[in-house]
Design a protein around this motif. Structure first.
Motif, PDB file in Angstrom:
ATOM      1  N   TRP A  37      24.264 -47.114   2.201  1.00 50.59           N
ATOM      2  CA  TRP A  37      23.039 -46.412   2.246  1.00 50.59           C
ATOM      3  C   TRP A  37      23.346 -45.064   2.016  1.00 50.59           C
ATOM      4  O   TRP A  37      24.137 -44.228   2.194  1.00 50.59           O
ATOM      5  CB  TRP A  37      22.484 -46.596   3.559  1.00 50.59           C
ATOM      6  N   PRO A  38      22.071 -44.158   1.352  1.00 55.50           N
ATOM      7  CA  PRO A  38      22.174 -42.706   1.167  1.00 55.50           C
ATOM      8  C   PRO A  38      22.236 -42.066   2.397  1.00 55.50           C
ATOM      9  O   PRO A  38      21.550 -42.384   3.348  1.00 55.50           O
ATOM     10  CB  PRO A  38      20.828 -42.369   0.181  1.00 55.50           C
ATOM     11  N   LEU A  39      22.818 -40.800   2.306  1.00 55.32           N
ATOM     12  CA  LEU A  39      22.927 -39.838   3.449  1.00 55.32           C
ATOM     13  C   LEU A  39      21.603 -39.194   3.537  1.00 55.32           C
ATOM     14  O   LEU A  39      20.852 -38.831   2.450  1.00 55.32           O
ATOM     15  CB  LEU A  39      23.911 -38.855   3.214  1.00 55.32           C
ATOM     16  N   THR A  40      21.041 -38.839   4.733  1.00 54.58           N
ATOM     17  CA  THR A  40      20.133 -38.159   5.006  1.00 54.58           C
ATOM     18  C   THR A  40      20.256 -36.708   4.742  1.00 54.58           C
ATOM     19  O   THR A  40      21.370 -36.113   5.039  1.00 54.58           O
ATOM     20  CB  THR A  40      20.049 -38.205   6.713  1.00 54.58           C
ATOM     21  N   PRO A  41      19.733 -36.110   3.907  1.00 52.32           N
ATOM     22  CA  PRO A  41      19.748 -34.534   3.418  1.00 52.32           C
ATOM     23  C   PRO A  41      19.767 -33.467   4.512  1.00 52.32           C
ATOM     24  O   PRO A  41      19.014 -33.833   5.522  1.00 52.32           O
ATOM     25  CB  PRO A  41      18.507 -34.277   2.444  1.00 52.32           C
ATOM     26  N   GLY A  42      20.613 -32.952   4.675  1.00 54.48           N
ATOM     27  CA  GLY A  42      20.891 -31.884   5.500  1.00 54.48           C
ATOM     28  C   GLY A  42      22.354 -31.157   5.797  1.00 54.48           C
ATOM     29  O   GLY A  42      23.075 -31.741   5.141  1.00 54.48           O
ATOM     30  N   THR A  43      22.621 -30.392   6.543  1.00 55.90           N
ATOM     31  CA  THR A  43      23.781 -30.017   6.704  1.00 55.90           C
ATOM     32  C   THR A  43      24.180 -29.611   8.171  1.00 55.90           C
ATOM     33  O   THR A  43      23.197 -29.903   9.204  1.00 55.90           O
ATOM     34  CB  THR A  43      23.772 -28.341   6.007  1.00 55.90           C
ATOM     35  N   TRP A  44      25.338 -29.561   8.684  1.00 57.30           N
ATOM     36  CA  TRP A  44      25.842 -29.377  10.007  1.00 57.30           C
ATOM     37  C   TRP A  44      26.032 -27.875  10.179  1.00 57.30           C
ATOM     38  O   TRP A  44      26.382 -27.125   9.386  1.00 57.30           O
ATOM     39  CB  TRP A  44      27.260 -30.110  10.146  1.00 57.30           C
ATOM     40  N   VAL A  45      25.838 -27.418  11.317  1.00 53.07           N
ATOM     41  CA  VAL A  45      25.789 -26.163  11.939  1.00 53.07           C
ATOM     42  C   VAL A  45      26.425 -26.218  13.330  1.00 53.07           C
ATOM     43  O   VAL A  45      26.097 -27.185  14.116  1.00 53.07           O
ATOM     44  CB  VAL A  45      24.418 -25.384  12.156  1.00 53.07           C
ATOM     45  N   TRP A  46      27.577 -25.611  13.667  1.00 51.15           N
ATOM     46  CA  TRP A  46      27.843 -25.544  15.074  1.00 51.15           C
ATOM     47  C   TRP A  46      27.863 -24.202  15.724  1.00 51.15           C
ATOM     48  O   TRP A  46      27.831 -23.209  15.153  1.00 51.15           O
ATOM     49  CB  TRP A  46      29.526 -25.873  14.886  1.00 51.15           C
ATOM     50  N   ARG A  47      27.630 -24.226  16.812  1.00 49.37           N
ATOM     51  CA  ARG A  47      27.498 -22.834  17.586  1.00 49.37           C
ATOM     52  C   ARG A  47      27.921 -23.055  19.252  1.00 49.37           C
ATOM     53  O   ARG A  47      27.694 -24.348  19.709  1.00 49.37           O
ATOM     54  CB  ARG A  47      26.087 -22.180  17.592  1.00 49.37           C
ATOM     55  N   GLN A  48      28.065 -22.100  19.965  1.00 49.81           N
ATOM     56  CA  GLN A  48      28.313 -22.139  21.254  1.00 49.81           C
ATOM     57  C   GLN A  48      27.458 -21.382  22.110  1.00 49.81           C
ATOM     58  O   GLN A  48      26.877 -20.252  21.617  1.00 49.81           O
ATOM     59  CB  GLN A  48      29.738 -21.609  21.630  1.00 49.81           C
ATOM     60  N   ASP A  49      26.990 -21.886  23.296  1.00 51.27           N
ATOM     61  CA  ASP A  49      26.054 -20.941  24.104  1.00 51.27           C
ATOM     62  C   ASP A  49      26.608 -21.276  25.596  1.00 51.27           C
ATOM     63  O   ASP A  49      27.831 -21.672  25.705  1.00 51.27           O
ATOM     64  CB  ASP A  49      24.640 -21.491  24.026  1.00 51.27           C
ATOM     65  N   PHE A  85      22.211 -30.988  13.022  1.00 52.95           N
ATOM     66  CA  PHE A  85      22.211 -31.456  11.658  1.00 52.95           C
ATOM     67  C   PHE A  85      20.681 -31.525  11.448  1.00 52.95           C
ATOM     68  O   PHE A  85      19.965 -32.023  12.025  1.00 52.95           O
ATOM     69  CB  PHE A  85      22.713 -33.043  11.567  1.00 52.95           C
ATOM     70  N   GLY A  86      20.357 -31.016  10.110  1.00 54.68           N
ATOM     71  CA  GLY A  86      19.341 -30.924   9.488  1.00 54.68           C
ATOM     72  C   GLY A  86      18.961 -30.232   8.194  1.00 54.68           C
ATOM     73  O   GLY A  86      20.081 -29.564   7.666  1.00 54.68           O
ATOM     74  N   PRO A  87      17.840 -29.967   7.825  1.00 53.75           N
ATOM     75  CA  PRO A  87      17.450 -29.306   6.615  1.00 53.75           C
ATOM     76  C   PRO A  87      17.893 -27.845   6.948  1.00 53.75           C
ATOM     77  O   PRO A  87      17.328 -27.401   7.928  1.00 53.75           O
ATOM     78  CB  PRO A  87      16.179 -29.590   5.971  1.00 53.75           C
ATOM     79  N   PRO A  88      18.149 -26.944   6.034  1.00 53.01           N
ATOM     80  CA  PRO A  88      18.479 -25.549   6.330  1.00 53.01           C
ATOM     81  C   PRO A  88      17.121 -24.937   6.484  1.00 53.01           C
ATOM     82  O   PRO A  88      16.208 -25.045   5.749  1.00 53.01           O
ATOM     83  CB  PRO A  88      19.059 -24.898   4.934  1.00 53.01           C
ATOM     84  N   GLY A  89      17.018 -24.082   7.384  1.00 53.06           N
ATOM     85  CA  GLY A  89      15.783 -23.351   7.830  1.00 53.06           C
ATOM     86  C   GLY A  89      14.705 -24.262   8.696  1.00 53.06           C
ATOM     87  O   GLY A  89      13.637 -23.877   8.939  1.00 53.06           O
ATOM     88  N   ASP A  94      13.709 -27.846  11.355  1.00 48.21           N
ATOM     89  CA  ASP A  94      14.252 -28.366  12.670  1.00 48.21           C
ATOM     90  C   ASP A  94      15.319 -29.103  12.719  1.00 48.21           C
ATOM     91  O   ASP A  94      15.328 -29.981  11.629  1.00 48.21           O
ATOM     92  CB  ASP A  94      12.902 -29.055  13.477  1.00 48.21           C
ATOM     93  N   ALA A  95      16.355 -29.282  13.506  1.00 46.80           N
ATOM     94  CA  ALA A  95      17.311 -30.224  13.533  1.00 46.80           C
ATOM     95  C   ALA A  95      16.545 -31.612  13.790  1.00 46.80           C
ATOM     96  O   ALA A  95      15.910 -32.024  14.452  1.00 46.80           O
ATOM     97  CB  ALA A  95      18.392 -30.013  14.557  1.00 46.80           C
ATOM     98  N   LEU A  96      17.323 -32.402  12.986  1.00 44.52           N
ATOM     99  CA  LEU A  96      17.303 -33.899  13.010  1.00 44.52           C
ATOM    100  C   LEU A  96      17.926 -34.752  14.007  1.00 44.52           C
ATOM    101  O   LEU A  96      17.604 -35.817  14.394  1.00 44.52           O
ATOM    102  CB  LEU A  96      17.269 -34.658  11.460  1.00 44.52           C
ATOM    103  N   PHE A  97      19.135 -34.199  14.247  1.00 44.47           N
ATOM    104  CA  PHE A  97      20.055 -34.587  15.212  1.00 44.47           C
ATOM    105  C   PHE A  97      20.763 -33.679  16.020  1.00 44.47           C
ATOM    106  O   PHE A  97      21.225 -32.533  15.271  1.00 44.47           O
ATOM    107  CB  PHE A  97      21.190 -35.692  14.429  1.00 44.47           C
ATOM    108  N   ILE A  98      20.921 -33.595  17.110  1.00 40.65           N
ATOM    109  CA  ILE A  98      21.600 -32.639  17.919  1.00 40.65           C
ATOM    110  C   ILE A  98      22.614 -33.235  18.726  1.00 40.65           C
ATOM    111  O   ILE A  98      22.416 -34.303  19.497  1.00 40.65           O
ATOM    112  CB  ILE A  98      20.808 -31.763  18.717  1.00 40.65           C
ATOM    113  N   ALA A  99      23.932 -32.903  18.900  1.00 40.13           N
ATOM    114  CA  ALA A  99      24.999 -33.194  19.665  1.00 40.13           C
ATOM    115  C   ALA A  99      25.437 -31.949  20.598  1.00 40.13           C
ATOM    116  O   ALA A  99      25.674 -30.955  20.058  1.00 40.13           O
ATOM    117  CB  ALA A  99      26.257 -33.852  19.212  1.00 40.13           C
TER     118      ALA A  99
END
Length: 179
Positions: A52-64, A72-76, A78-83
């Protein structure tokens, strides 16, 4: 003589009368609107989810303050997926953008190259809405996601599947919660 002059005047006047004008042709009618192209049927998904084609977007990691989070989501956008790792609770919360009905039997299914596991998916009260699943930091599904070959799928009842590229951000979330 008078009648001759009158007759002659009438003949001259008759010669001055122009031929009746032909009516101008009507302007060309507007072409009929082009028919709307039929929407192309969705491309059939490959038989195997690995294709299956990948969902468009990129991963970003941060700490709080609560722990680490991978988005994971499109740059700029809302995130489509959050862990999210909640260190205090020693739990990982997986959230998929979209809403599920409160009290429904919605599920979040993680599909990797080595595992298929389902979790209850609960709505949150955030805007935009997300459907979330809570996993213990020790859950083997997190290892399966971290070590999957190339991609994994997140399916939530009533929402389109996300086909996400495997990324070190997911392994880091797991390590942070277990450490």
């Amino acid at each position: 003589m008078r009648s001759l002059v009158t007759l002659l005047a009438l003949a001259l006047l008759a010669g001055c009368v122009s031929e009746p004008r032909q009516a101008a042709p009507p302007p060309p009618a507007a072409p009929p609107p082009a028919p709307k192209p039929a929407s192309a049927p969705p491309a059939p998904l490959a038989a195997s989810w690995e294709d299956w084609p990948l969902t468009p977007g990129t991963w970003v990691w941060r700490q709080d303050a609560r722990g680490s989070v991978a988005l994971f989501g499109p740059p700029g956008g809302d995130a489509l997926f959050i862990a999210r790792c909640d260190r205090q609770a020693r739990a990982v919360f997986l959230s998929r953008g979209g809403s599920v009905a409160a009290g429904s039997a919605a599920q979040m299914i993680l599909r990797t190259s080595s595992a298929l596991k389902a979790f209850p998916a609960l709505p949150n009260a955030d805007t935009p809405p997300y459907a979330a699943a809570r996993l213990a930091a020790s859950d083997s599904a997190l290892d399966a996601v971290a070590y999957t070959r190339g991609r994994f799928v997140v399916s939530v009842t009533g929402l389109a599947d996300l086909v996400l590229p495997s990324a070190p951000e997911m392994a880091r979330i797991t390590e942070d919660c277990r450490g």
